[in-house]
Design a protein around this motif. Structure first.
Motif, mmCIF file in Angstrom:
data_model
loop_
_atom_site.group_PDB
_atom_site.id
_atom_site.type_symbol
_atom_site.label_atom_id
_atom_site.label_comp_id
_atom_site.label_asym_id
_atom_site.label_seq_id
_atom_site.Cartn_x
_atom_site.Cartn_y
_atom_site.Cartn_z
ATOM 1 N N SER A 96 0.981 18.671 -10.388
ATOM 2 C CA SER A 96 1.042 19.979 -9.741
ATOM 3 C C SER A 96 2.177 20.818 -10.324
ATOM 4 C CB SER A 96 1.252 19.847 -8.227
ATOM 5 O OG SER A 96 0.137 19.250 -7.640
ATOM 6 N N GLU A 97 3.312 20.165 -10.574
ATOM 7 C CA GLU A 97 4.454 20.877 -11.151
ATOM 8 C C GLU A 97 4.110 21.402 -12.544
ATOM 9 O OE1 GLU A 97 7.909 18.395 -11.067
ATOM 10 O OE2 GLU A 97 7.899 18.277 -8.886
ATOM 11 N N MET A 98 3.344 20.616 -13.299
ATOM 12 C CA MET A 98 2.957 21.045 -14.643
ATOM 13 C C MET A 98 2.042 22.261 -14.549
ATOM 14 S SD MET A 98 2.411 17.367 -16.450
ATOM 15 C CE MET A 98 2.516 17.865 -18.159
ATOM 16 N N GLU A 99 1.143 22.264 -13.557
ATOM 17 C CA GLU A 99 0.254 23.409 -13.349
ATOM 18 C C GLU A 99 1.057 24.662 -13.027
ATOM 19 O OE1 GLU A 99 -3.073 23.747 -13.726
ATOM 20 O OE2 GLU A 99 -3.059 21.703 -14.535
ATOM 21 N N TRP A 100 2.077 24.520 -12.168
ATOM 22 C CA TRP A 100 2.921 25.654 -11.803
ATOM 23 C C TRP A 100 3.641 26.188 -13.032
ATOM 24 C CZ3 TRP A 100 3.819 28.224 -7.198
ATOM 25 C CH2 TRP A 100 3.179 27.709 -6.081
ATOM 26 N N ALA A 101 4.087 25.325 -13.913
ATOM 27 C CA ALA A 101 4.850 25.740 -15.090
ATOM 28 C C ALA A 101 3.970 26.540 -16.054
ATOM 29 C CB ALA A 101 5.431 24.518 -15.788
ATOM 30 N N ARG A 102 2.670 26.232 -16.085
ATOM 31 C CA ARG A 102 1.761 26.914 -17.015
ATOM 32 C C ARG A 102 1.409 28.316 -16.554
ATOM 33 N NH1 ARG A 102 -2.386 22.101 -17.454
ATOM 34 N NH2 ARG A 102 -0.979 20.595 -18.361
ATOM 35 N N THR A 103 1.502 28.572 -15.244
ATOM 36 C CA THR A 103 1.083 29.885 -14.741
ATOM 37 C C THR A 103 2.234 30.872 -14.741
ATOM 38 O OG1 THR A 103 1.492 29.199 -12.461
ATOM 39 C CG2 THR A 103 -0.760 28.981 -13.305
ATOM 40 N N ARG A 157 0.835 -1.216 0.000
ATOM 41 C CA ARG A 157 0.000 0.000 0.000
ATOM 42 C C ARG A 157 0.867 1.263 0.000
ATOM 43 N NH1 ARG A 157 -5.491 -1.052 3.485
ATOM 44 N NH2 ARG A 157 -6.167 -2.805 2.204
ATOM 45 N N LEU A 158 1.963 1.231 0.735
ATOM 46 C CA LEU A 158 2.867 2.383 0.735
ATOM 47 C C LEU A 158 3.511 2.570 -0.634
ATOM 48 C CD1 LEU A 158 4.496 1.933 4.245
ATOM 49 C CD2 LEU A 158 3.004 3.814 3.532
ATOM 50 N N GLN A 159 3.868 1.469 -1.290
ATOM 51 C CA GLN A 159 4.428 1.569 -2.646
ATOM 52 C C GLN A 159 3.414 2.209 -3.591
ATOM 53 O OE1 GLN A 159 5.571 -2.573 -3.408
ATOM 54 N NE2 GLN A 159 7.676 -1.848 -3.688
ATOM 55 N N LYS A 160 2.176 1.738 -3.546
ATOM 56 C CA LYS A 160 1.128 2.278 -4.413
ATOM 57 C C LYS A 160 0.865 3.744 -4.077
ATOM 58 C CE LYS A 160 -2.252 2.185 -7.398
ATOM 59 N NZ LYS A 160 -2.013 2.123 -8.829
ATOM 60 N N ALA A 161 0.856 4.080 -2.797
ATOM 61 C CA ALA A 161 0.634 5.470 -2.385
ATOM 62 C C ALA A 161 1.731 6.372 -2.936
ATOM 63 C CB ALA A 161 0.580 5.567 -0.861
ATOM 64 N N ARG A 162 2.981 5.915 -2.883
ATOM 65 C CA ARG A 162 4.092 6.716 -3.423
ATOM 66 C C ARG A 162 3.933 6.921 -4.921
ATOM 67 N NH1 ARG A 162 7.097 3.816 0.636
ATOM 68 N NH2 ARG A 162 7.545 2.177 -0.867
ATOM 69 N N GLN A 163 3.474 5.882 -5.624
ATOM 70 C CA GLN A 163 3.235 6.020 -7.071
ATOM 71 C C GLN A 163 2.144 7.057 -7.337
ATOM 72 O OE1 GLN A 163 2.188 2.051 -8.222
ATOM 73 N NE2 GLN A 163 4.323 1.361 -8.385
ATOM 74 N N LEU A 214 1.181 9.491 -5.380
ATOM 75 C CA LEU A 214 1.661 10.819 -5.002
ATOM 76 C C LEU A 214 2.601 11.385 -6.061
ATOM 77 C CD1 LEU A 214 2.262 10.264 -1.212
ATOM 78 C CD2 LEU A 214 0.547 11.761 -2.246
ATOM 79 N N LYS A 215 3.434 10.551 -6.628
ATOM 80 C CA LYS A 215 4.348 11.001 -7.674
ATOM 81 C C LYS A 215 3.565 11.560 -8.854
ATOM 82 C CE LYS A 215 8.098 9.542 -10.643
ATOM 83 N NZ LYS A 215 8.920 8.448 -11.151
#
Length: 79
Positions: A72-79, A57-63, A65-66
């Motif tokens: 989120s990073e892509m959203e930041w790059a667009r603004t 479950r922790l492995q899947k959660a990390r995936q 979250l990644k």
């Protein structure tokens, strides 16, 4: 004497928001293991599951979250 107040960085806030948006079974695992700093054995006991199940479950959660944080990073790059 009041305790100092910790202010999260924007990255930490994004991470926490992403953790809170996870499905329950992944969010509970992450909160216990990473935020409450329980061992795998302790967290597995709290969640009434095997250590192996918790590990998966922790492995899947990390995936998840990644993927969420990369979005989120892509959203930041667009603004």
């Amino acid at each position: 004497m009041p305790l100092p107040v910790y202010e999260a960085t924007p990255e930490e806030q994004d991470l926490f928001e992403s953790v809170m948006a996870l499905p329950d079974k992944y969010r509970e695992a992450v909160l216990l293991y990473y935020y409450q700093e329980l061992t795998l054995e302790e967290a597995a006991q709290v969640l009434k599951m095997s250590r192996s199940t918790l590990h998966h479950r922790l492995q899947k959660a990390r995936q998840l979250l990644k993927v969420s944080l990369e979005g989120s990073e892509m959203e930041w790059a667009r603004t």
